[in-house]
Design an enzyme around this catalytic site. Structure first.
Site, mmCIF file in Angstrom:
data_model
loop_
_atom_site.group_PDB
_atom_site.id
_atom_site.type_symbol
_atom_site.label_atom_id
_atom_site.label_comp_id
_atom_site.label_asym_id
_atom_site.label_seq_id
_atom_site.Cartn_x
_atom_site.Cartn_y
_atom_site.Cartn_z
ATOM 1 N N MET A 91 -2.430 -7.043 7.130
ATOM 2 C CA MET A 91 -3.383 -7.956 6.476
ATOM 3 C C MET A 91 -2.812 -8.618 5.216
ATOM 4 S SD MET A 91 -6.689 -5.447 6.683
ATOM 5 C CE MET A 91 -6.996 -4.421 8.130
ATOM 6 N N SER A 92 -1.509 -8.615 5.061
ATOM 7 C CA SER A 92 -0.934 -9.191 3.829
ATOM 8 C C SER A 92 0.346 -9.958 4.176
ATOM 9 C CB SER A 92 -0.615 -8.069 2.831
ATOM 10 O OG SER A 92 0.455 -7.290 3.323
ATOM 11 N N TYR A 112 -8.975 -10.761 2.087
ATOM 12 C CA TYR A 112 -10.227 -10.092 2.495
ATOM 13 C C TYR A 112 -11.044 -9.579 1.311
ATOM 14 C CZ TYR A 112 -7.456 -5.745 2.087
ATOM 15 O OH TYR A 112 -6.648 -4.734 1.634
ATOM 16 N N GLU A 113 -10.444 -9.551 0.121
ATOM 17 C CA GLU A 113 -11.208 -9.155 -1.064
ATOM 18 C C GLU A 113 -11.979 -10.350 -1.636
ATOM 19 O OE1 GLU A 113 -8.671 -6.211 -3.650
ATOM 20 O OE2 GLU A 113 -7.336 -7.662 -2.685
ATOM 21 N N HIS A 141 -8.070 3.800 5.928
ATOM 22 C CA HIS A 141 -7.142 3.329 4.892
ATOM 23 C C HIS A 141 -6.429 4.509 4.217
ATOM 24 C CE1 HIS A 141 -5.322 0.749 1.922
ATOM 25 N NE2 HIS A 141 -5.952 1.333 0.925
ATOM 26 N N ALA A 143 2.445 -2.066 4.466
ATOM 27 C CA ALA A 143 2.102 -1.040 5.445
ATOM 28 C C ALA A 143 1.596 -1.795 6.663
ATOM 29 C CB ALA A 143 1.012 -0.148 4.882
ATOM 30 N N HIS A 176 -3.396 0.247 -4.778
ATOM 31 C CA HIS A 176 -2.710 -0.942 -5.277
ATOM 32 C C HIS A 176 -2.943 -1.078 -6.789
ATOM 33 C CE1 HIS A 176 -2.274 -2.922 -1.220
ATOM 34 N NE2 HIS A 176 -3.325 -2.178 -0.951
ATOM 35 N N SER A 186 0.823 -1.224 0.000
ATOM 36 C CA SER A 186 0.000 0.000 0.000
ATOM 37 C C SER A 186 0.846 1.258 0.000
ATOM 38 C CB SER A 186 -0.852 0.083 1.278
ATOM 39 O OG SER A 186 -1.860 -0.842 1.260
ATOM 40 N N HIS A 228 -5.584 -9.452 -1.865
ATOM 41 C CA HIS A 228 -5.727 -9.776 -0.443
ATOM 42 C C HIS A 228 -6.841 -10.802 -0.254
ATOM 43 C CE1 HIS A 228 -3.957 -5.714 -0.513
ATOM 44 N NE2 HIS A 228 -3.370 -6.055 0.620
ATOM 45 N N ASN A 257 0.675 3.525 11.322
ATOM 46 C CA ASN A 257 -0.237 3.954 12.402
ATOM 47 C C ASN A 257 0.052 3.127 13.659
ATOM 48 O OD1 ASN A 257 -1.662 1.829 10.493
ATOM 49 N ND2 ASN A 257 -2.478 1.499 12.537
#
Ligand code: HPA
Length: 277
Positions: free
Chosen positions: A215-216, A89-90, A251, A117, A65, A34, A87, A239
Site C-alpha cells: 500500500m505504499s 489510505y490515511e 497489521h 513491507a 511508523h 513498516s 499513506h 505474509n
C-alpha cells in the site's frame, strides 16, 4: 503559502540544522517502511529531527511508523533516513506524502532507497524474504503527478521505462552475493488499501504480473523519478497474499515479520550504503 514556498521553507530549516550540527549535505535518502524504522537508530553519529518540528512536514499516524528524519554521518558521507511515511489510505494527499522526498532532493539527495513491507503473490516468495523491486504496477487508481506540473521539480511527462536504476540493482545484488543473502527480483503491485485484498483479487493481481503487493512506495517512487532521483527499492515479504494459505491478515503480524527480517536487512543495506553514493 504556495507548495513551492513550503518546500523551500522546510529545505532551509533542515539546511540550518545540518550547519548547526556540522553535518555535510546528504547524498542518499532511505525511506524505512513498516517495522524497518529502527535501522536509522543504529547509527552512533546522527541527528534525529522529528517531523513535527520541521515546517510543513506532517507526522505519520500508523503504528510502526515513527515520524522523523535522521541524518547519519558515515565514512561514505551523510545518509538521510525517513522513519515512517504517510499513506494515501490515511487521507493524506500525494503532495503531502511526497513532501519529505522533494525537500530532501532540494537539500542534495540524488539517490533514493525505498523499503516496504509487502504481501507475497509469487509462490517462490516467502515471509522473511527480501525482494529487489525491478518494476511496479500502479493499481491504486491515481497518479501523484496529476494537476499542474511542478516545473521547479521535474518534467510534465517523466519517463518510466527504467524506474528502478539498473546500476543500483546490480550493486545491491553484488553486495547480497558477497554477504550470502538471497535477494530475488520482483514486480511490486501497488494498491491503495487500507483493507487487505480478497483471495480473488490476489489471484487476479498475480495473473496481471505482480510478485508482491503493498500500500505504499509507488506514489513516492513516481514523484521521485519526476524529481530526478536514482531509485532502488526493496520489499520485505511479511505474509502470503490473502487466500494463499489459511490465515487472517493483521497489521501487527506484518510489523513483527518485518522486525524479524531486520538483521538481514540491516546487514545488506548497511553494507550497500557504506559503498555507494
Ligand atoms: N497486502 C497489501 N499490503 C500489504 C500486505 C498485503 O498482503 N502485506 C504488507 N503490506
Amino acid at each position: 503559502m504556495k507548495y513551492s514556498e513550503q518546500l523551500l521553507a522546510a529545505t532551509s530549516f533542515l539546511d540550518n540544522q545540518l550547519k548547526d550540527h556540522k553535518i555535510e549535505l546528504p547524498h542518499t535518502l532511505v525511506v524505512l517502511g513498516s517495522g524497518l524504522g529502527p535501522f536509522a537508530d543504529s547509527f552512533s553519529d546522527c541527528v534525529k529531527i522529528s517531523c513535527e518540528s520541521i515546517p510543513h512536514f506532517k507526522s505519520p499516524g500508523v503504528s510502526g511508523h515513527a515520524g522523523a528524519i535522521v541524518f547519519a554521518k558515515t565514512d561514505n558521507g551523510t545518509i538521510a533516513f525517513q522513519q515512517g511515511r504517510l499513506h494515501f489510505y490515511e487521507g493524506h494527499s500525494d503532495d503531502e506524502i511526497n513532501f519529505p522526498l522533494r525537500v530532501l532532493r532540494k537539500l542534495g539527495c540524488k539517490n533514493l532507497v525505498v523499503t516496504n513491507a509487502a504481501g507475497s503473490l509469487n509462490p517462490n516468495f516467502h515471509p522473511g524474504d527480501l525482494i529487489l523491486i525491478k518494476d511496479h504496477i500502479n493499481h491504486c487508481g491515481r497518479n501523484p503527478l496529476i494537476g499542474p506540473n511542478k516545473e521547479d521539480i521535474g518534467p510534465r511527462f517523466p519517463d518510466m521505462s527504467e524506474v528502478y536504476s539498473k546500476g543500483m540493482r546490480e550493486s545491491l545484488r553484488s553486495v547480497a552475493k558477497e554477504l550470502n543473502i538471497d535477494i530475488k527480483p520482483g514486480t511490486y503491485f501497488h494498491v491503495s488499501g487500507p483493507s487487505y485484498e480478497t483471495p480473488a483479487e490476489i489471484k487476479m493481481f498475480r495473473a496481471l504480473g505482480g510478485d508482491m503487493i503493498g500500500m505504499s512506495t509507488v506514489p513516492e517512487v513516481i514523484a521521485a523519478k519526476h524529481a530526478g532521483y536514482n531509485i532502488l527499492g526493496i520489499s520485505c515479504i511479511t505474509n502470503y497474499g490473502a487466500g494463499i494459505i489459511d490465515q487472517v491478515l493483521k497489521h501487527e503480524d506484518v510489523k513483527n515479520e518485518a522486525n524479524k527480517a531486520m538483521n538481514k536487512f540491516t546487514k545488506l543495506i548497511g553494507t550497500y550504503l557504506q559503498r555507494h553514493n
